[in-house]
Design an enzyme around this catalytic site. Structure first.
Site, short mmCIF file in Angstrom:
data_model
loop_
_atom_site.label_atom_id
_atom_site.label_comp_id
_atom_site.label_asym_id
_atom_site.label_seq_id
_atom_site.Cartn_x
_atom_site.Cartn_y
_atom_site.Cartn_z
N LEU A 55 0.81 -1.21 0.00
CA LEU A 55 0.00 0.00 0.00
C LEU A 55 0.85 1.26 0.00
O LEU A 55 0.43 2.30 -0.52
CB LEU A 55 -0.92 0.00 1.22
CG LEU A 55 -1.80 1.23 1.44
CD1 LEU A 55 -2.79 1.40 0.28
CD2 LEU A 55 -2.55 1.14 2.76
N TYR A 56 2.05 1.20 0.57
CA TYR A 56 2.90 2.39 0.67
C TYR A 56 3.52 2.69 -0.70
O TYR A 56 4.62 2.24 -1.03
CB TYR A 56 3.99 2.20 1.72
CG TYR A 56 3.49 1.76 3.08
CD1 TYR A 56 2.16 1.94 3.46
CD2 TYR A 56 4.34 1.15 3.99
CE1 TYR A 56 1.70 1.53 4.71
CE2 TYR A 56 3.90 0.75 5.24
CZ TYR A 56 2.57 0.94 5.59
OH TYR A 56 2.13 0.52 6.83
N GLY A 57 2.75 3.40 -1.51
CA GLY A 57 3.25 3.77 -2.84
C GLY A 57 3.08 2.71 -3.89
O GLY A 57 3.74 2.76 -4.93
#
Length: 279
Positions: A55-57
């Site tokens: 999810l982080y980027g």
């Protein structure tokens, strides 16, 4: 004396105070160079647990960590999370724990992190539209195939944890928890009883610990920062707690890790134990 190490899954030893990579900028330029420096400094300072997620980027955070740290030190655990995808009607992020999605995200994570096995893989959220047994069962199958070493969950209830444990061994749980936020206390209790690592996120309530007069008073007495007191409280709260505070600044990273040197006495702990998000 509070132990500074924990064995995830009963065998994988890590330093309890880890690092959350979520806040590291990944876009090209000076900010990215700063992120690489922070990740490398964390390892230099003895961090052996770094948390990231697809999810982080959309995987950019995983790629950043690989650029910064590969080849990884043999004692470094980089844990990532799957189960959120851009599969909404308009391509937006949504919970998606369908087996095919989980498998694809694990394969992508293996490539981005440049590893053959992810030693701790966590389900980012339980997808309410997919049976829990299918989600956890897929991770179990990936573990059997040798692509995952240990399985963790995130933002789960006591009941969901019990259901998952009936299917496969669970090595970790990553729920929101801090000195000011005890909503998931029952989950922590369940993890402690089972020897499951509990990785609290939002460990300092996004900096709000300093807004508490009680936390500020204890910090002043120790000559520490409110953030350090909040982290020290977590380390002393339970031996299964592995805080993963995140930052994009080296000075904040060093401040966070120095929290291990703040040893609260019983009076301090009693005062902080009475706090809650509603206090």
């Amino acid at each position: 004396m509070t132990s500074t190490v924990f064995r995830v899954g009963g065998d994988l030893e890590v330093r309890r105070l880890g690092f959350g990579a979520m806040r590291l900028p990944t876009e090209p330029g000076p900010a990215r160079e700063g992120s690489l420096a922070v990740a490398r400094r964390a390892v230099e300072l003895g961090v052996t647990l770094i948390d990231t997620a697809y999810l982080y980027g959309g995987g950019a955070n995983e790629e950043l960590l690989a650029e910064a740290l590969f080849p990884y030190p043999k004692d470094l655990l980089v844990t990532t999370k799957v189960g959120v995808a851009r599969t909404g009607p308009a391509g937006e992020w949504k919970l998606d724990g369908r087996p095919a999605v989980l498998r694809d995200q694990v394969e992508q994570a293996l490539r981005r992190l440049r590893v053959e096995r992810i030693e701790l893989l966590q389900l980012h959220r339980v997808d309410p539209e997919t049976p829990l047994a299918d989600q956890v069962g897929t991770l179990r199958d990936l573990r059997t195939e040798g692509k995952i070493g240990r399985i963790g969950l995130s933002e789960v209830t006591v009941d969901e944890l019990a259901q998952a444990r009936a299917i496969v061994d669970i090595a970790s749980v990553q729920n929101r928890y801090s000195v000011l936020d005890r909503e998931h206390e029952p989950v922590l209790v369940a993890c402690e009883a089972a020897g499951i690592a509990f990785l609290p996120w939002r460990t300092v309530a996004w900096g709000q610990a300093g807004a508490s007069a009680e936390v500020a008073a204890v910090a002043a007495e120790f000559g520490a920062t409110p953030t350090q007191v909040a982290l020290a409280w977590l380390l002393g709260r339970s031996p299964v707690i592995l805080p993963i505070p995140g930052t994009a600044r080296i000075d904040h990273l060093e401040e966070n890790l120095a929290a291990e040197r703040v040893h609260l006495n019983q009076d301090h702990r009693d005062c902080l134990d009475r706090l809650s998000a509603s206090a």
